[in-house]
Design a protein around this motif. Structure first.
Motif, PDB file in Angstrom:
ATOM      1  N   ASN A  68     -12.198   5.513  -4.357  1.00  0.00           N
ATOM      2  CA  ASN A  68     -13.056   6.616  -3.948  1.00  0.00           C
ATOM      3  C   ASN A  68     -13.153   7.713  -5.009  1.00  0.00           C
ATOM      4  O   ASN A  68     -13.655   8.808  -4.735  1.00  0.00           O
ATOM      5  CB  ASN A  68     -12.542   7.212  -2.637  1.00  0.00           C
ATOM      6  N   GLY A  69     -12.666   7.438  -6.208  1.00  0.00           N
ATOM      7  CA  GLY A  69     -12.757   8.409  -7.291  1.00  0.00           C
ATOM      8  C   GLY A  69     -11.622   9.402  -7.336  1.00  0.00           C
ATOM      9  O   GLY A  69     -11.660  10.358  -8.132  1.00  0.00           O
ATOM     10  N   GLU A  70     -10.594   9.222  -6.515  1.00  0.00           N
ATOM     11  CA  GLU A  70      -9.443  10.135  -6.548  1.00  0.00           C
ATOM     12  C   GLU A  70      -8.553   9.791  -7.742  1.00  0.00           C
ATOM     13  O   GLU A  70      -8.198   8.630  -7.954  1.00  0.00           O
ATOM     14  CB  GLU A  70      -8.644  10.036  -5.248  1.00  0.00           C
ATOM     15  N   LEU A  71      -8.186  10.826  -8.500  1.00  0.00           N
ATOM     16  CA  LEU A  71      -7.363  10.621  -9.692  1.00  0.00           C
ATOM     17  C   LEU A  71      -5.919  10.306  -9.295  1.00  0.00           C
ATOM     18  O   LEU A  71      -5.280  11.067  -8.573  1.00  0.00           O
ATOM     19  CB  LEU A  71      -7.407  11.881 -10.561  1.00  0.00           C
ATOM     20  N   LEU A  72      -5.424   9.166  -9.776  1.00  0.00           N
ATOM     21  CA  LEU A  72      -4.061   8.735  -9.456  1.00  0.00           C
ATOM     22  C   LEU A  72      -3.083   9.012 -10.590  1.00  0.00           C
ATOM     23  O   LEU A  72      -1.929   9.356 -10.358  1.00  0.00           O
ATOM     24  CB  LEU A  72      -4.052   7.241  -9.134  1.00  0.00           C
ATOM     25  N   ASN A 237     -10.546   4.293 -19.109  1.00  0.00           N
ATOM     26  CA  ASN A 237     -10.095   4.578 -17.743  1.00  0.00           C
ATOM     27  C   ASN A 237     -10.143   3.323 -16.878  1.00  0.00           C
ATOM     28  O   ASN A 237     -10.951   2.417 -17.110  1.00  0.00           O
ATOM     29  CB  ASN A 237     -10.973   5.658 -17.107  1.00  0.00           C
ATOM     30  N   LEU A 238      -9.276   3.290 -15.863  1.00  0.00           N
ATOM     31  CA  LEU A 238      -9.285   2.218 -14.873  1.00  0.00           C
ATOM     32  C   LEU A 238      -9.797   2.771 -13.550  1.00  0.00           C
ATOM     33  O   LEU A 238      -9.361   3.844 -13.102  1.00  0.00           O
ATOM     34  CB  LEU A 238      -7.877   1.643 -14.662  1.00  0.00           C
ATOM     35  N   TYR A 239     -10.700   2.032 -12.934  1.00  0.00           N
ATOM     36  CA  TYR A 239     -11.212   2.392 -11.617  1.00  0.00           C
ATOM     37  C   TYR A 239     -10.745   1.306 -10.654  1.00  0.00           C
ATOM     38  O   TYR A 239     -11.302   0.207 -10.631  1.00  0.00           O
ATOM     39  CB  TYR A 239     -12.732   2.521 -11.666  1.00  0.00           C
ATOM     40  N   THR A 240      -9.697   1.615  -9.911  1.00  0.00           N
ATOM     41  CA  THR A 240      -9.000   0.601  -9.132  1.00  0.00           C
ATOM     42  C   THR A 240      -9.652   0.385  -7.765  1.00  0.00           C
ATOM     43  O   THR A 240     -10.526   1.131  -7.335  1.00  0.00           O
ATOM     44  CB  THR A 240      -7.526   0.966  -8.919  1.00  0.00           C
ATOM     45  N   THR A 241      -9.171  -0.645  -7.101  1.00  0.00           N
ATOM     46  CA  THR A 241      -9.639  -0.993  -5.756  1.00  0.00           C
ATOM     47  C   THR A 241      -8.802  -0.316  -4.678  1.00  0.00           C
ATOM     48  O   THR A 241      -9.119  -0.408  -3.488  1.00  0.00           O
ATOM     49  CB  THR A 241      -9.562  -2.513  -5.548  1.00  0.00           C
ATOM     50  N   LEU A 242      -7.719   0.349  -5.067  1.00  0.00           N
ATOM     51  CA  LEU A 242      -6.817   0.964  -4.093  1.00  0.00           C
ATOM     52  C   LEU A 242      -7.493   2.077  -3.310  1.00  0.00           C
ATOM     53  O   LEU A 242      -8.303   2.837  -3.849  1.00  0.00           O
ATOM     54  CB  LEU A 242      -5.594   1.561  -4.804  1.00  0.00           C
ATOM     55  N   ASP A 243      -7.131   2.177  -2.056  1.00  0.00           N
ATOM     56  CA  ASP A 243      -7.491   3.325  -1.230  1.00  0.00           C
ATOM     57  C   ASP A 243      -6.245   4.213  -1.179  1.00  0.00           C
ATOM     58  O   ASP A 243      -5.256   3.872  -0.534  1.00  0.00           O
ATOM     59  CB  ASP A 243      -7.894   2.869   0.175  1.00  0.00           C
ATOM     60  N   ALA A 244      -6.290   5.341  -1.889  1.00  0.00           N
ATOM     61  CA  ALA A 244      -5.092   6.183  -2.032  1.00  0.00           C
ATOM     62  C   ALA A 244      -4.558   6.658  -0.687  1.00  0.00           C
ATOM     63  O   ALA A 244      -3.337   6.691  -0.471  1.00  0.00           O
ATOM     64  CB  ALA A 244      -5.399   7.378  -2.939  1.00  0.00           C
ATOM     65  N   ASP A 245      -5.452   7.030   0.223  1.00  0.00           N
ATOM     66  CA  ASP A 245      -5.003   7.504   1.537  1.00  0.00           C
ATOM     67  C   ASP A 245      -4.316   6.389   2.324  1.00  0.00           C
ATOM     68  O   ASP A 245      -3.289   6.601   2.969  1.00  0.00           O
ATOM     69  CB  ASP A 245      -6.186   8.050   2.336  1.00  0.00           C
ATOM     70  N   LEU A 246      -4.901   5.197   2.275  1.00  0.00           N
ATOM     71  CA  LEU A 246      -4.296   4.068   2.981  1.00  0.00           C
ATOM     72  C   LEU A 246      -2.970   3.682   2.335  1.00  0.00           C
ATOM     73  O   LEU A 246      -2.006   3.352   3.035  1.00  0.00           O
ATOM     74  CB  LEU A 246      -5.259   2.872   2.976  1.00  0.00           C
ATOM     75  N   GLN A 247      -2.912   3.729   1.007  1.00  0.00           N
ATOM     76  CA  GLN A 247      -1.670   3.418   0.294  1.00  0.00           C
ATOM     77  C   GLN A 247      -0.570   4.390   0.693  1.00  0.00           C
ATOM     78  O   GLN A 247       0.564   3.991   0.974  1.00  0.00           O
ATOM     79  CB  GLN A 247      -1.905   3.485  -1.216  1.00  0.00           C
ATOM     80  N   VAL A 271      -7.979  -5.419  -3.496  1.00  0.00           N
ATOM     81  CA  VAL A 271      -6.742  -5.023  -2.819  1.00  0.00           C
ATOM     82  C   VAL A 271      -6.839  -3.548  -2.428  1.00  0.00           C
ATOM     83  O   VAL A 271      -6.992  -2.677  -3.290  1.00  0.00           O
ATOM     84  CB  VAL A 271      -5.518  -5.261  -3.719  1.00  0.00           C
ATOM     85  N   LEU A 272      -6.737  -3.280  -1.144  1.00  0.00           N
ATOM     86  CA  LEU A 272      -6.846  -1.914  -0.629  1.00  0.00           C
ATOM     87  C   LEU A 272      -5.511  -1.179  -0.690  1.00  0.00           C
ATOM     88  O   LEU A 272      -5.465   0.023  -0.944  1.00  0.00           O
ATOM     89  CB  LEU A 272      -7.357  -1.940   0.814  1.00  0.00           C
ATOM     90  N   THR A 273      -4.463  -1.893  -0.423  1.00  0.00           N
ATOM     91  CA  THR A 273      -3.127  -1.317  -0.536  1.00  0.00           C
ATOM     92  C   THR A 273      -2.126  -2.428  -0.800  1.00  0.00           C
ATOM     93  O   THR A 273      -2.290  -3.562  -0.322  1.00  0.00           O
ATOM     94  CB  THR A 273      -2.734  -0.546   0.741  1.00  0.00           C
TER      95      THR A 273
END
Length: 620
Positions: A68-72, A237-247, A271-273
């Motif tokens: 979702n574009g959130e910086l990890l 940059n890497l744009y991952t498939t993770l959902d930070a909130d779900l993780q 992979v979402l989480t």
């Protein structure tokens, strides 16, 4: 007269000899000077080192974002204090140590290490100095001959999540230096996770700068107006498939447990989480404290550094029955309406005999899948039961590989295990070619015996049923770099070769597992969300492991989940309700069952606690 001529000739000869000597000496000097100044760079290099400084320009490492574009992951400036040992003459050691906050013994150890590397070339004296620490003494650095700083970057994690996915960065070792000439001693490289898998993209390209320095070791300008300089290029940059909130939520759920959660979007393989518990804060493996923290994590008996989602190889238990049924249906060994008596051939729980594949999946009947597997292995192609079992197992093994079992799923993370689907060679080595048949290997029928799977493969099984017969390779990076580059291999379908109509049966059976009477996962039921799931209780030394796979909704699935909780007992008791929390969080954005959530988040079944906490009665 003759004597005078002889003497004159002798004088002439001597003159020639003397002239020859002077000429020879001159030629020797000229040759030696030419060797020193033109052909031999040693003295020129020594002179340059007195006036010039080679500085490596380290690029900023690429940033990492969630889906979702959130910086990890981002970078923070730090500094390495460099030293050229031969230029430190006249150093006020006591003042230097007081300024940097080190003692004389530490100073001596660091200088000895630098001298071993080179007395003429710069090496790191103190690494990863924060900007605050550097700011305290940068104005007096010129007083310390032979020392200067170079800027680096350090990884920063806003949220202490996804440590096993993101990985960490560490200093290169000898193997790294031998493998890739890009790296020099003191450089950093991705050691695990995405940092390792995408190292060449994230690292960027180092730049180079040559600076004039004065007698006080202070930079006074670029050499040749920067003609020899090159600019560092930032990493991609890497744009991952993770959902930070779900993780973050999934890690909260598993915080006091041992096991893992993997959630995938079936329609893409994204992979979402991915959670391995126990986990750790990725900030622990950053900066000068990394070594100390790593040693502490490595010594922890709960193995927080071990990625259970990708590296643990567990017996799958009853979730394996779904794949067994699909194979048997495709082979014609059974039909959708085949029934078997729930007898005592294998231990089972109390339920009626299954009259169909759908009912067998719903009730997770052990004898049903014992007889199903027997029909797959002993197909009657050969009169000799050993030869017949060789044939049947070979067919079964091929099918299982199409499901992604017994083979490494090529996810974009390192050190993924393949699990074990035993083949004929495996049993031939154990029992001899004519020493085994179905009666030897029947435990495989219910996901026990020699079968082992990786939790990632379990989530992938749920994706296969959700997609009605195929899967995409699970992956964690959507695209990278400014050109949105992606790995096209991740978007190729992998078909099981089994008719989709059989997977419809599996989906209906998995729906019944959660939503109908007699199902084994009623605790995973969420109002208004059609979850299709399958429980598993994997036998183990000690308390059994709790296993559950599911996808939701039943039609047009958005998420597939696998949960494995070590030493927690039945799959329906722990793994299933935990999976339902993940599904609800992802589909609804929040969990509405607050009391239910609190129970499964706070309680630790791995310590053999009951579903509700016992309250000790006070003695009167």
């Amino acid at each position: 007269m003759v004597c005078l001529n002889v003497m004159a000739n002798q004088m002439s000869d001597r003159k020639i000899i003397v002239q020859g000597i002077f000429i020879a000496v001159g030629v020797i000097f000229i040759i030696k000077l030419a060797m020193l100044q033109i052909f031999d760079h040693q003295y020129r290099d020594l002179a340059d080192r007195q006036a010039l400084r080679d500085i490596t320009q380290y690029p900023a490492r690429g940033l990492v974002y969630d889906r979702n574009g959130e910086l990890l992951v981002y970078n923070e400036a730090v500094y390495d204090l460099m030293v050229i040992p031969r230029m430190t003459k006249g150093l006020d050691t006591a003042y230097f140590c007081k300024t940097l906050g080190i003692d004389l013994e530490e100073f001596s150890q660091r200088m000895e290490k630098a001298c071993k590397y080179s007395t003429y070339s710069a090496s790191i004296f103190m690494k990863q100095i924060s900007k605050e620490e550097y700011g305290r003494w940068q104005n007096v650095l010129y007083k310390f001959p032979g020392f200067y700083v170079t800027q680096r970057t350090l990884r920063v994690y806003d949220k202490p999540i996804a440590a096993h996915v993101l990985g960490y960065v560490g200093e290169v070792n000898e193997a790294d230096l031998e493998r890739d000439s890009y790296y020099k001693q003191g450089d950093y490289i991705g050691k695990s996770g995405l940092e390792k898998s995408y190292e060449e993209i994230l690292r960027g390209v180092k730049g180079h700068k040559v600076m004039h320095v004065d007698v006080h070791n202070r930079e006074i300008g670029s050499y040749q107006n920067g003609a020899l300089d090159s600019t560092a290029i930032e990493g991609g940059n890497l744009y991952t498939t993770l959902d930070a909130d779900l993780q973050q939520y999934a890690e909260k759920v598993m915080a006091n447990k041992r096991g893992c959660i993997v959630a995938i979007e079936p329609s893409t393989g994204e992979v979402l989480t991915l959670v391995s518990a126990p986990s750790y804060d990725p900030n622990l493996l950053v900066g000068r404290v990394r070594g100390k923290n790593y040693s502490a994590l490595a010594a922890d008996i709960s193995k927080p550094l071990f990625n259970r989602a990708l590296q643990a190889q567990y017996p799958p238990g009853s979730i394996f029955k779904v794949a067994q049924a699909m194979i048997a249906l495709d082979l014609g060994a059974i039909t959708p309406g085949t029934g078997f008596v729930c007898d005592k051939v294998l231990g089972c729980h109390n339920h009626p005999s299954a009259r169909s594949v759908q009912e067998a999946i719903k009730m997770s009947c052990n004898p049903y899948f014992y007889y199903t597997y027997r029909r797959v292995i002993q197909q009657g192609h050969y009169k000799n039961i050993h030869r017949d079992a060789h044939y049947g197992l070979s067919v079964w093994d091929t099918y299982m590989n199409r499901f992604g079992f017994g083979t490494r799923l090529e996810i974009d993370l390192p050190n993924v295990q393949s699990g074990n689907i035993p083949d004929t060679n495996f049993y031939d080595k154990w029992y001899g070619k004519d020493g085994w048949a179905f009666a030897t290997i029947y435990s495989n029928s219910i996901g026990q015996g020699e079968v082992q799977v990786v939790p990632l493969q379990m989530a992938n099984l749920a994706c296969i049923v959700a997609n009605r017969g195929y899967y995409y390779t699970p992956h964690l990076v959507r695209y990278y770099g400014p050109d949105s580059t992606r790995n096209n291999a991740f978007y190729q379908k992998h078909h099981t070769g089994i008719d989709s109509k059989y997977f419809d049966i599996a989906a209906r059976g998995m729906y019944d597992v959660v939503h109908t009477a007699g199902g084994t996962a009623h605790r995973a039921n969420i109002p208004d969300i059609d979850i299709c799931g399958k429980t598993g209780t994997a036998e183990n030394i000690g308390v059994d492991h709790s296993v559950f796979v599911c996808f939701a909704p039943m039609d047009n699935p958005k998420i597939a989940v696998a949960v494995y909780v070590e030493n927690a007992g039945a799959g329906g008791a722990w793994a299933a309700p935990i999976a339902s929390l993940i599904v609800e969080k992802y589909i609804r954005g929040e969990v509405e069952r607050s009391e239910f959530e609190r129970l499964y988040v706070e309680t630790n079944p791995c310590q053999k606690l009951p579903l509700t906490r016992r309250v000790k009665k006070k003695k009167k």
